[in-house]
Design a protein around this motif. Sequence first.
Motif, PDB file in Angstrom:
ATOM      1  N   ALA A   1       0.676  -1.258   0.096  1.00  0.00           N
ATOM      2  CA  ALA A   1      -0.155   0.098   0.036  1.00  0.00           C
ATOM      3  C   ALA A   1       0.988   1.218  -0.049  1.00  0.00           C
ATOM      4  O   ALA A   1       0.525   2.244  -0.798  1.00  0.00           O
ATOM      5  N   ASP A   2       1.876   1.470   0.837  1.00  0.00           N
ATOM      6  CA  ASP A   2       2.772   2.430   0.658  1.00  0.00           C
ATOM      7  C   ASP A   2       3.688   2.563  -0.627  1.00  0.00           C
ATOM      8  O   ASP A   2       3.644   3.831  -0.922  1.00  0.00           O
ATOM      9  N   ALA A   3       3.963   1.500  -1.309  1.00  0.00           N
ATOM     10  CA  ALA A   3       4.620   1.530  -2.485  1.00  0.00           C
ATOM     11  C   ALA A   3       3.793   2.177  -3.356  1.00  0.00           C
ATOM     12  O   ALA A   3       3.949   3.010  -4.492  1.00  0.00           O
ATOM     13  N   GLN A   4       2.399   1.761  -3.562  1.00  0.00           N
ATOM     14  CA  GLN A   4       1.345   2.144  -4.365  1.00  0.00           C
ATOM     15  C   GLN A   4       1.160   3.816  -4.323  1.00  0.00           C
ATOM     16  O   GLN A   4       1.077   4.618  -5.401  1.00  0.00           O
ATOM     17  N   ARG A   5       1.016   4.114  -3.071  1.00  0.00           N
ATOM     18  CA  ARG A   5       1.180   5.695  -2.940  1.00  0.00           C
ATOM     19  C   ARG A   5       2.244   6.399  -3.425  1.00  0.00           C
ATOM     20  O   ARG A   5       1.918   7.310  -3.976  1.00  0.00           O
ATOM     21  N   GLU A   6       3.496   6.063  -3.155  1.00  0.00           N
ATOM     22  CA  GLU A   6       4.702   6.661  -3.873  1.00  0.00           C
ATOM     23  C   GLU A   6       4.526   6.477  -5.419  1.00  0.00           C
ATOM     24  O   GLU A   6       4.961   7.269  -6.245  1.00  0.00           O
ATOM     25  N   ALA A   7       4.127   5.416  -5.784  1.00  0.00           N
ATOM     26  CA  ALA A   7       3.931   5.272  -7.215  1.00  0.00           C
ATOM     27  C   ALA A   7       2.825   6.441  -8.003  1.00  0.00           C
ATOM     28  O   ALA A   7       2.962   6.978  -8.905  1.00  0.00           O
TER      29      ALA A   7
ATOM     30  N   PRO B   1      19.339   2.870 -25.476  1.00  0.00           N
ATOM     31  CA  PRO B   1      18.299   3.489 -26.024  1.00  0.00           C
ATOM     32  C   PRO B   1      18.227   4.768 -25.194  1.00  0.00           C
ATOM     33  O   PRO B   1      18.628   4.919 -23.927  1.00  0.00           O
ATOM     34  N   GLU B   2      17.656   5.822 -25.525  1.00  0.00           N
ATOM     35  CA  GLU B   2      17.383   7.041 -24.882  1.00  0.00           C
ATOM     36  C   GLU B   2      16.384   6.850 -23.621  1.00  0.00           C
ATOM     37  O   GLU B   2      15.337   5.773 -24.124  1.00  0.00           O
ATOM     38  N   GLY B   3      16.405   7.322 -22.632  1.00  0.00           N
ATOM     39  CA  GLY B   3      15.533   7.075 -21.734  1.00  0.00           C
ATOM     40  C   GLY B   3      16.316   7.005 -20.360  1.00  0.00           C
ATOM     41  O   GLY B   3      17.369   6.957 -20.050  1.00  0.00           O
ATOM     42  N   ALA B   4      15.305   6.941 -19.284  1.00  0.00           N
ATOM     43  CA  ALA B   4      15.966   6.696 -17.868  1.00  0.00           C
ATOM     44  C   ALA B   4      14.983   5.632 -17.248  1.00  0.00           C
ATOM     45  O   ALA B   4      13.779   5.510 -17.217  1.00  0.00           O
ATOM     46  N   ARG B   5      15.549   4.743 -16.280  1.00  0.00           N
ATOM     47  CA  ARG B   5      14.897   4.004 -15.485  1.00  0.00           C
ATOM     48  C   ARG B   5      15.035   4.434 -14.026  1.00  0.00           C
ATOM     49  O   ARG B   5      16.060   5.187 -13.522  1.00  0.00           O
ATOM     50  N   VAL B   6      13.989   4.340 -13.093  1.00  0.00           N
ATOM     51  CA  VAL B   6      13.598   4.742 -11.746  1.00  0.00           C
ATOM     52  C   VAL B   6      13.680   3.606 -10.849  1.00  0.00           C
ATOM     53  O   VAL B   6      12.722   2.784 -11.246  1.00  0.00           O
ATOM     54  N   GLY B   7      14.377   3.577  -9.805  1.00  0.00           N
ATOM     55  CA  GLY B   7      14.116   2.722  -8.613  1.00  0.00           C
ATOM     56  C   GLY B   7      14.036   3.353  -7.419  1.00  0.00           C
ATOM     57  O   GLY B   7      14.991   4.135  -6.941  1.00  0.00           O
ATOM     58  N   LEU B   8      12.908   3.053  -6.730  1.00  0.00           N
ATOM     59  CA  LEU B   8      12.755   3.564  -5.317  1.00  0.00           C
ATOM     60  C   LEU B   8      12.491   2.636  -4.277  1.00  0.00           C
ATOM     61  O   LEU B   8      11.469   2.081  -4.440  1.00  0.00           O
ATOM     62  N   ARG B   9      13.193   2.465  -3.423  1.00  0.00           N
ATOM     63  CA  ARG B   9      12.905   1.505  -2.417  1.00  0.00           C
ATOM     64  C   ARG B   9      12.074   2.131  -1.076  1.00  0.00           C
ATOM     65  O   ARG B   9      12.680   3.063  -0.516  1.00  0.00           O
ATOM     66  N   VAL B  10      10.982   1.690  -1.196  1.00  0.00           N
ATOM     67  CA  VAL B  10      10.015   2.415  -0.206  1.00  0.00           C
ATOM     68  C   VAL B  10      10.331   1.645   1.187  1.00  0.00           C
ATOM     69  O   VAL B  10      10.087   2.221   2.145  1.00  0.00           O
ATOM     70  N   HIS B  11      10.213   0.211   1.396  1.00  0.00           N
ATOM     71  CA  HIS B  11      10.440  -0.565   2.420  1.00  0.00           C
ATOM     72  C   HIS B  11      11.515  -1.552   1.893  1.00  0.00           C
ATOM     73  O   HIS B  11      11.944  -1.815   0.844  1.00  0.00           O
ATOM     74  N   ASP B  12      11.925  -2.236   2.894  1.00  0.00           N
ATOM     75  CA  ASP B  12      12.898  -3.242   2.639  1.00  0.00           C
ATOM     76  C   ASP B  12      12.223  -4.622   1.764  1.00  0.00           C
ATOM     77  O   ASP B  12      12.863  -5.313   1.055  1.00  0.00           O
ATOM     78  N   ASP B  13      10.902  -4.605   1.958  1.00  0.00           N
ATOM     79  CA  ASP B  13      10.424  -5.665   1.032  1.00  0.00           C
ATOM     80  C   ASP B  13       9.380  -4.801  -0.147  1.00  0.00           C
ATOM     81  O   ASP B  13       8.459  -5.441  -0.636  1.00  0.00           O
ATOM     82  N   ALA B  14       9.728  -3.555  -0.345  1.00  0.00           N
ATOM     83  CA  ALA B  14       8.561  -2.875  -1.408  1.00  0.00           C
ATOM     84  C   ALA B  14       9.630  -1.762  -2.202  1.00  0.00           C
ATOM     85  O   ALA B  14      10.139  -1.112  -1.556  1.00  0.00           O
ATOM     86  N   CYS B  15       9.201  -1.846  -3.374  1.00  0.00           N
ATOM     87  CA  CYS B  15       9.784  -0.793  -4.196  1.00  0.00           C
ATOM     88  C   CYS B  15       8.894  -0.339  -5.392  1.00  0.00           C
ATOM     89  O   CYS B  15       7.884  -0.749  -5.743  1.00  0.00           O
ATOM     90  N   VAL B  16       9.177   0.759  -5.999  1.00  0.00           N
ATOM     91  CA  VAL B  16       8.708   1.410  -6.962  1.00  0.00           C
ATOM     92  C   VAL B  16       9.567   1.584  -8.192  1.00  0.00           C
ATOM     93  O   VAL B  16      10.765   2.041  -7.818  1.00  0.00           O
ATOM     94  N   THR B  17       9.355   0.929  -9.206  1.00  0.00           N
ATOM     95  CA  THR B  17      10.091   0.786 -10.423  1.00  0.00           C
ATOM     96  C   THR B  17       9.452   1.296 -11.641  1.00  0.00           C
ATOM     97  O   THR B  17       8.266   1.234 -11.960  1.00  0.00           O
ATOM     98  N   ALA B  18      10.175   2.355 -12.498  1.00  0.00           N
ATOM     99  CA  ALA B  18       9.446   3.243 -13.456  1.00  0.00           C
ATOM    100  C   ALA B  18      10.446   3.411 -14.657  1.00  0.00           C
ATOM    101  O   ALA B  18      11.775   3.395 -14.375  1.00  0.00           O
TER     102      ALA B  18
END
Length: 211
Positions: free
Chosen positions: A98-104, A167-184
Amino acid sequence: MRKRATTAALIVAIALALAGCGKEHATAGETPGVSDTGSTPSSRNTSGSPEPTSPSAPTPSAPPASPYVEPGAGDGAPHYRENNGFRIPADMSPASAADAQREAARIEPVLKHLWQQKKWDPATVRTAMLQLGYKEEHFDAKGQSLGGTLQVKPMDSRYENGGYVTPEGARVGLRVHDDACVTAFVQKTNYQVSTNGPYLEGGCFEPRGGH
C-alpha cells in the motif's frame, strides 16, 4: 463213406483255422492317429517339444509425470524457479504494498509530464525525482548502501546491428521499504510506473543475468 467223412472233417478244421487267424490280425491293427487308449495325440512341433504359446501383449500405460516440473513455474520447464530465482521479486506485505502504491501515485504524473516535454535523459529525470523529496542512494566499495532510497539509471543496453546500443531514456528505482519498491521508466515511445518486491541480486531493478 469213411474217406468222404474224413475229407469233410479236414475241410471244416481248415476253415476254422483260417477264421481264427483273421480275427487276430484285426485285433492287432490300429487306426491311424488314434492311440491304444482311444485319445487323440497332442499337437507337437518337429522337435517333439510342445509348441510355445504366444504371450499376450502388455497394455501400454501412460508415462509417469516428470518429478522435476514445478507447478505454476513459468512454462513448466525443469528447475524453472531454481534457475530464474534471481528474476523473481520477493513478496510484499499488504502494508508495504500500500505504501509503495502511494509513492507510485506521486511519481507517475511527474514522469508523464517529462514524457510530454520529451525530456527523458537520466539527469533531468533524477532532478525531477529529487524535487519530490527523495534522497539518492549511494553505495560503498563493497556494494553496501550508505543511505538514500532513489536510483536513476540509463536504459538497459541491447544488441543491434552487430553491437550494443543504449536507448534514450531513464529507469527509476525507489526503495519504499525493505520488501517494497517502485520501479519506473520513461523513454521516447512511452513511460510506465509499477510496484514490486526487491530482487535477490538487483535490488529494486530486475537483474539482467544471474548465477
